[in-house]
Structures are given as C-alpha cells and as structure tokens.
Design an enzyme around this catalytic site. Structure first.
Site, PDB file in Angstrom:
ATOM      1  N   HIS A   8      26.441  55.922  20.329  1.00  0.00           N
ATOM      2  CA  HIS A   8      26.779  54.429  21.005  1.00  0.00           C
ATOM      3  C   HIS A   8      26.984  54.662  22.488  1.00  0.00           C
ATOM      4  O   HIS A   8      26.889  53.883  23.173  1.00  0.00           O
ATOM      5  CB  HIS A   8      28.212  54.377  20.314  1.00  0.00           C
ATOM      6  CG  HIS A   8      28.698  52.814  20.386  1.00  0.00           C
ATOM      7  ND1 HIS A   8      28.114  51.471  20.074  1.00  0.00           N
ATOM      8  CD2 HIS A   8      29.757  52.610  21.369  1.00  0.00           C
ATOM      9  CE1 HIS A   8      28.736  50.773  20.538  1.00  0.00           C
ATOM     10  NE2 HIS A   8      29.841  51.066  21.393  1.00  0.00           N
ATOM     11  N   ARG A  11      24.023  54.887  24.802  1.00  0.00           N
ATOM     12  CA  ARG A  11      23.369  53.454  24.949  1.00  0.00           C
ATOM     13  C   ARG A  11      23.730  52.649  26.232  1.00  0.00           C
ATOM     14  O   ARG A  11      23.315  51.811  26.425  1.00  0.00           O
ATOM     15  CB  ARG A  11      23.271  52.565  23.693  1.00  0.00           C
ATOM     16  CG  ARG A  11      22.427  53.268  22.580  1.00  0.00           C
ATOM     17  CD  ARG A  11      22.071  52.146  21.326  1.00  0.00           C
ATOM     18  NE  ARG A  11      23.294  51.807  20.807  1.00  0.00           N
ATOM     19  CZ  ARG A  11      23.946  51.878  19.722  1.00  0.00           C
ATOM     20  NH1 ARG A  11      23.309  53.257  18.986  1.00  0.00           N
ATOM     21  NH2 ARG A  11      25.227  51.642  19.437  1.00  0.00           N
ATOM     22  N   ARG A  12      25.189  52.978  26.509  1.00  0.00           N
ATOM     23  CA  ARG A  12      25.873  52.138  27.519  1.00  0.00           C
ATOM     24  C   ARG A  12      25.171  52.453  28.782  1.00  0.00           C
ATOM     25  O   ARG A  12      24.734  53.570  29.222  1.00  0.00           O
ATOM     26  CB  ARG A  12      27.253  52.673  27.516  1.00  0.00           C
ATOM     27  CG  ARG A  12      27.999  52.228  26.405  1.00  0.00           C
ATOM     28  CD  ARG A  12      29.607  52.819  26.451  1.00  0.00           C
ATOM     29  NE  ARG A  12      30.274  52.588  25.420  1.00  0.00           N
ATOM     30  CZ  ARG A  12      31.360  53.480  24.922  1.00  0.00           C
ATOM     31  NH1 ARG A  12      31.980  54.188  25.751  1.00  0.00           N
ATOM     32  NH2 ARG A  12      32.082  53.302  23.813  1.00  0.00           N
ATOM     33  N   GLU A  20      39.814  55.176  27.340  1.00  0.00           N
ATOM     34  CA  GLU A  20      40.343  55.097  26.375  1.00  0.00           C
ATOM     35  C   GLU A  20      41.770  55.108  25.885  1.00  0.00           C
ATOM     36  O   GLU A  20      42.768  55.759  26.791  1.00  0.00           O
ATOM     37  CB  GLU A  20      40.137  56.920  25.567  1.00  0.00           C
ATOM     38  CG  GLU A  20      38.579  57.055  25.711  1.00  0.00           C
ATOM     39  CD  GLU A  20      37.752  56.766  24.354  1.00  0.00           C
ATOM     40  OE1 GLU A  20      38.438  56.130  23.287  1.00  0.00           O
ATOM     41  OE2 GLU A  20      36.633  56.286  24.402  1.00  0.00           O
ATOM     42  N   ASP A  42      36.315  47.237  22.669  1.00  0.00           N
ATOM     43  CA  ASP A  42      35.843  47.470  21.390  1.00  0.00           C
ATOM     44  C   ASP A  42      36.788  48.521  20.699  1.00  0.00           C
ATOM     45  O   ASP A  42      36.596  49.658  20.991  1.00  0.00           O
ATOM     46  CB  ASP A  42      34.230  48.000  21.681  1.00  0.00           C
ATOM     47  CG  ASP A  42      33.411  48.030  20.684  1.00  0.00           C
ATOM     48  OD1 ASP A  42      33.816  47.636  19.421  1.00  0.00           O
ATOM     49  OD2 ASP A  42      32.647  48.712  20.824  1.00  0.00           O
TER      50      ASP A  42
END
Length: 142
Positions: A8, A11-12, A20, A42
């Site tokens: 994930h 892909r950014r 965080e 998210d």
C-alpha cells in the site's frame, strides 16, 4: 498484514508525507511545521478501533463521548485549515450485526462517527465494487 501495508505504501506517490497518529491525528497535525494542502485520513474505522482498545473498560457513554469528541475536534481542525481533506471510513451498517458486544459497540460508534463526518463534509461518496456512488450532494461527482 505487514506485507499488505508495505504494498500500500509503495503505491503512494513519492512526494506524499505519512504521519502515523493512531490515537490522535489532531495532535499529530498540530505538531507539523506546515499543514498539508491535501490531507488523507485513512481510516476513521481504524482510528475508532484504536480508541476503543485504548479506552477499553470505559463506560459505553463515556467512550462514545470521547470518540465523538475526538472526531469533532479533527473535523474542526480540518475546517480551520486552508487545505482539503479526504476522509476514508468503512460502512459497517451494510454488513451482518456483530455477535460480540464489542463488535456491536464498534458498529454503533462508527455509524455515529460516520454521520458526524458526513454532516460536516461538502461531499460524501460511497465506493461499492470500485465504483464511486455520490451520496452528498446527491447526483454529483467531481
């Protein structure tokens, strides 16, 4: 799960900054030297779950007040900024009713939180099978 998270993140876009803040995104944002132009949270459901686990043993009413209050503070923080926000959450109201008391409490709390976020949002879009379905305002999509 670690592998899934890694894919994930890969892909950014490289210019994205990740913060965080599993229990306090408002505090995390306030600690930044510059507010982002576009903010992606998210996800709300993981945040609510984290708060529930952090405050396990707290009465149902106090827990709801804490969590809804935290979400309202986040929404206010976003509204005060010059940027835009995309807030991702799961819709658990379309699934089976949880069999455990904690699962039912999570579903109820997330429903309350999702309603508060949707009320404050200019646009709300549900994604079903990868297809965007506009909810608010009705009949429009960017």
């Amino acid at each position: 799960m670690e592998e899934r998270i890694q894919r994930h993140q890969e892909r950014r876009p490289s210019n994205w900054h990740t913060l965080e803040a599993p229990l306090n995104p408002v505090g995390g944002l306030q600690g930044q030297t510059a507010r982002p132009r576009i903010l992606l949270l998210d996800s709300v459901d993981v945040w609510v779950s984290n708060l529930m686990l952090e405050h396990e043993g707290t009465s149902r009413l106090e827990l709801e007040a804490r969590i809804v209050g935290a979400v309202r503070r986040f929404v206010a923080c976003v509204q005060e900024s010059d940027g835009e926000a995309v807030i991702v959450s799961s819709e658990v109201g379309h699934s089976l009713i949880a069999t455990s008391p904690m699962g039912r409490q999570f579903q109820d709390l997330l429903g309350t939180v999702n309603q508060a976020v949707a009320e404050a949002a200019d646009k709300v879009t549900m994604v079903i099978a990868g297809l965007p379905v506009p909810i608010k305002p009705l009949g429009t999509f960017p």
